[in-house]
Design an enzyme around this catalytic site. Structure first.
Site, PDB file in Angstrom:
ATOM      1  N   PHE A 104       0.718  -1.005  -0.075  1.00 50.08           N
ATOM      2  CA  PHE A 104       0.029   0.133   0.041  1.00 50.08           C
ATOM      3  C   PHE A 104       0.940   1.203   0.075  1.00 50.08           C
ATOM      4  CE2 PHE A 104      -2.096   2.859   3.207  1.00 50.08           C
ATOM      5  CZ  PHE A 104      -2.740   3.664   2.403  1.00 50.08           C
ATOM      6  N   ASN A 162      -1.342   5.963  11.584  1.00 47.07           N
ATOM      7  CA  ASN A 162      -2.672   5.854  10.720  1.00 47.07           C
ATOM      8  C   ASN A 162      -2.686   6.340   9.189  1.00 47.07           C
ATOM      9  OD1 ASN A 162      -3.647   5.746  13.795  1.00 47.07           O
ATOM     10  ND2 ASN A 162      -4.682   4.502  12.803  1.00 47.07           N
ATOM     11  N   TYR A 166       3.369  -6.835  17.606  1.00 47.06           N
ATOM     12  CA  TYR A 166       3.817  -6.136  16.293  1.00 47.06           C
ATOM     13  C   TYR A 166       4.473  -4.495  16.803  1.00 47.06           C
ATOM     14  CZ  TYR A 166       3.099  -2.541  12.536  1.00 47.06           C
ATOM     15  OH  TYR A 166       3.241  -1.566  11.521  1.00 47.06           O
TER      16      TYR A 166
HETATM   17  N1  LIG Z   1      -0.429   1.652   7.304  1.00 40.89           N
HETATM   18  C1  LIG Z   1      -0.115   2.178   8.199  1.00 40.89           C
HETATM   19  O1  LIG Z   1      -0.962   2.809   8.811  1.00 40.89           O
HETATM   20  C2  LIG Z   1       0.988   2.051   8.995  1.00 40.89           C
HETATM   21  C3  LIG Z   1       1.439   2.414  10.045  1.00 40.89           C
HETATM   22  C4  LIG Z   1       2.467   2.357  10.656  1.00 40.89           C
HETATM   23  C5  LIG Z   1       3.481   1.568  10.237  1.00 40.89           C
HETATM   24  N2  LIG Z   1       3.263   1.165   8.838  1.00 40.89           N
HETATM   25  C6  LIG Z   1       4.448   0.196   8.324  1.00 40.89           C
HETATM   26  O2  LIG Z   1       4.752   0.886   7.020  1.00 40.89           O
HETATM   27  C7  LIG Z   1       5.167  -0.671   6.025  1.00 40.89           C
HETATM   28  C8  LIG Z   1       4.236  -0.313   4.986  1.00 40.89           C
HETATM   29  O3  LIG Z   1       2.670  -0.792   5.597  1.00 40.89           O
HETATM   30  P1  LIG Z   1       1.769  -1.076   4.478  1.00 40.89           P
HETATM   31  O4  LIG Z   1       0.612  -0.156   4.784  1.00 40.89           O
HETATM   32  O5  LIG Z   1       2.102  -0.430   3.037  1.00 40.89           O
HETATM   33  O6  LIG Z   1       1.491  -2.571   4.419  1.00 40.89           O
HETATM   34  P2  LIG Z   1       1.535  -3.582   3.160  1.00 40.89           P
HETATM   35  O7  LIG Z   1       1.086  -4.907   4.003  1.00 40.89           O
HETATM   36  O8  LIG Z   1       0.402  -3.088   2.027  1.00 40.89           O
HETATM   37  O9  LIG Z   1       2.929  -3.602   2.738  1.00 40.89           O
HETATM   38  C9  LIG Z   1       3.857  -4.433   3.417  1.00 40.89           C
HETATM   39  C10 LIG Z   1       4.384  -5.259   2.025  1.00 40.89           C
HETATM   40  O10 LIG Z   1       5.550  -6.106   2.807  1.00 40.89           O
HETATM   41  C11 LIG Z   1       5.358  -7.243   1.838  1.00 40.89           C
HETATM   42  N3  LIG Z   1       6.081  -8.194   2.658  1.00 40.89           N
HETATM   43  C12 LIG Z   1       5.761  -8.789   3.652  1.00 40.89           C
HETATM   44  N4  LIG Z   1       6.534  -9.732   3.853  1.00 40.89           N
HETATM   45  C13 LIG Z   1       7.383  -9.891   3.134  1.00 40.89           C
HETATM   46  C14 LIG Z   1       8.688 -10.586   3.141  1.00 40.89           C
HETATM   47  N5  LIG Z   1       8.950 -11.487   4.150  1.00 40.89           N
HETATM   48  N6  LIG Z   1       9.450 -10.425   2.134  1.00 40.89           N
HETATM   49  C15 LIG Z   1       9.182  -9.291   1.035  1.00 40.89           C
HETATM   50  N7  LIG Z   1       8.060  -8.662   1.267  1.00 40.89           N
HETATM   51  C16 LIG Z   1       7.217  -8.824   2.135  1.00 40.89           C
HETATM   52  C17 LIG Z   1       3.841  -7.356   1.555  1.00 40.89           C
HETATM   53  O11 LIG Z   1       3.669  -8.350   0.515  1.00 40.89           O
HETATM   54  C18 LIG Z   1       3.493  -6.319   1.349  1.00 40.89           C
HETATM   55  O12 LIG Z   1       3.276  -5.863  -0.065  1.00 40.89           O
HETATM   56  C19 LIG Z   1       4.949  -1.633   7.088  1.00 40.89           C
HETATM   57  O13 LIG Z   1       6.495  -1.711   7.439  1.00 40.89           O
HETATM   58  C20 LIG Z   1       4.177  -1.295   8.039  1.00 40.89           C
HETATM   59  O14 LIG Z   1       4.447  -1.698   9.611  1.00 40.89           O
HETATM   60  C21 LIG Z   1       2.164   1.226   8.295  1.00 40.89           C
END
Ligand SMILES: NC(=O)c1ccc[n+]([C@@H]2O[C@H](COP(=O)([O-])OP(=O)(O)OC[C@H]3O[C@@H](n4cnc5c(N)ncnc54)[C@H](O)[C@@H]3O)[C@@H](O)[C@H]2O)c1
Length: 309
Positions: A12, A164, A135
């Site tokens: 995302f 968020n 997490y």
């Molecule tokens: N969306 C939010 O509000 C939010 C808030 C705080 C932190 N984050 C952090 O931001 C980052 C991105 O989050 P996002 O919302 O885009 O989530 P998302 O799940 O869309 O993206 C994470 C991606 O990591 C990939 N992935 C998972 N395991 C993997 C592996 N072993 N090897 C390679 N790729 C792998 C998934 O396929 C996915 O495409 C994450 O680290 C998340 O913890 C997001």
């Protein structure tokens, strides 16, 4: 022009970060387990749990944006070991590869979850960390590894703690897509607990600009930045009502269910989470632009277009 590897690059936030970097003229490689964007000429399938693959894909890159992670409350509690492996061991594999491949700098996506519940609001980077979920703990460990690799191997880093983030392509188990999906199906959005939990939502293009600013910002090395939008803190009840109102589905009334029946237990619920983004504003010239109303309008439009297909 620099070459930048984004782990989790088809996710995302990763997709939007790639767009932002490419719009600035950089070359971007996307590494991800998911093959959702395999037609992208710079997509490299693979897991960050495979150190050889990570190094090979990283070869020739100047910078790394590390987003790959296991996330989502339900998933990371149900699959605790997977969360530990991907978020800790996977992160260490990425750091090792950075050292081996002489990467200039890495940016790590941490989370506001590391703050847990706080007495003072808004939350600044100086607020004590207080993780109360599996997490959040793995994210904090990831942060500590970055510090250790900087001390020991001089790998430069910045950390962003996202608050968020939301947008059109966010997974359906997060609150805004969940509420919007319900409303598109003419069903009431379901609120856990009393609906008084407060959040401050940040549209994904603003979050992407924040992480890119942290990557290239002068004096940003070794720093932690809250990346969110402080403009419009909102309770879950108000959020549900706002989405109903923007959608025009005026007859839908939000429904409440006890926290015990949700995917969060009372003990793990964070009641009030509003970021101070003053540090990012000053040091990174980070200024979120998309209002909550506009972001919600875009998500509704996107979901409706999917339903029409
Ligand atoms: N969306 C939010 O509000 C939010 C808030 C705080 C932190 N984050 C952090 O931001 C980052 C991105 O989050 P996002 O919302 O885009 O989530 P998302 O799940 O869309 O993206 C994470 C991606 O990591 C990939 N992935 C998972 N395991 C993997 C592996 N072993 N090897 C390679 N790729 C792998 C998934 O396929 C996915 O495409 C994450 O680290 C998340 O913890 C997001």
């Amino acid at each position: 022009m620099a070459c930048i590897l984004i782990t989790g690059g088809t996710g995302f936030i990763g997709t939007t970060v790639a767009k932002e970097l490419r719009s600035q003229g950089h070359k971007v490689k996307l590494m991800d387990l998911s093959t959702k964007r395999k037609t992208d000429p710079n997509f490299y399938g693979g897991s960050i749990l495979d150190p050889y693959r990570v190094s090979t894909v990283m070869r020739g890159c100047d910078y790394v944006v590390h987003l790959a992670a296991a996330l989502g409350v339900r998933r990371t509690e149900a699959r605790r070991l997977e969360c530990l492996y991907i978020n800790i061991e996977g992160t260490v594999n990425v750091l090792e590869a950075c050292v081996k491949e002489n990467v200039k700098k890495i940016v790590f996506s941490s989370s506001s979850e590391t703050y847990g519940n706080q007495n003072k609001s808004p939350i600044t980077e100086k607020s004590p960390v207080n993780p109360i979920s599996n997490y959040a703990t793995t994210k904090l460990v990831g942060e500590e590894y970055l510090r250790a690799y900087y001390e020991n191997y001089h790998l430069k880093y910045s950390i962003v703690r996202f608050f968020n983030v939301y947008g059109e392509e966010q997974k359906d188990d997060f609150v805004i897509p969940k509420f919007v999906n319900s409303i598109c199906e003419k069903k009431p959005p379901v609120i856990y607990g009393n609906g008084k939990q407060v959040r401050s939502f940040c549209y994904v293009s603003d979050a992407a600009k924040g992480i890119v600013a942290a990557l290239f910002g002068e004096n940003s090395t070794g720093e932690v930045f809250n990346i969110g939008n402080d403009q419009q803190p909102i309770s879950m009840q108000e959020l549900a009502e706002k989405i109903v109102s923007i959608s025009g589905e005026k007859d839908i009334v939000p429904e409440f269910i006890p926290m015990e029946d949700s995917d969060r237990t009372k003990e793990r619920e964070v009641f009030n989470r509003i970021p101070s983004i003053e540090k990012a504003k000053k040091m990174l010239n980070y200024h979120p632009e998309i209002s909550l109303n506009e972001g919600i309008r875009r998500v509704i439009e996107y979901k409706r277009s999917l339903n029409e297909k």
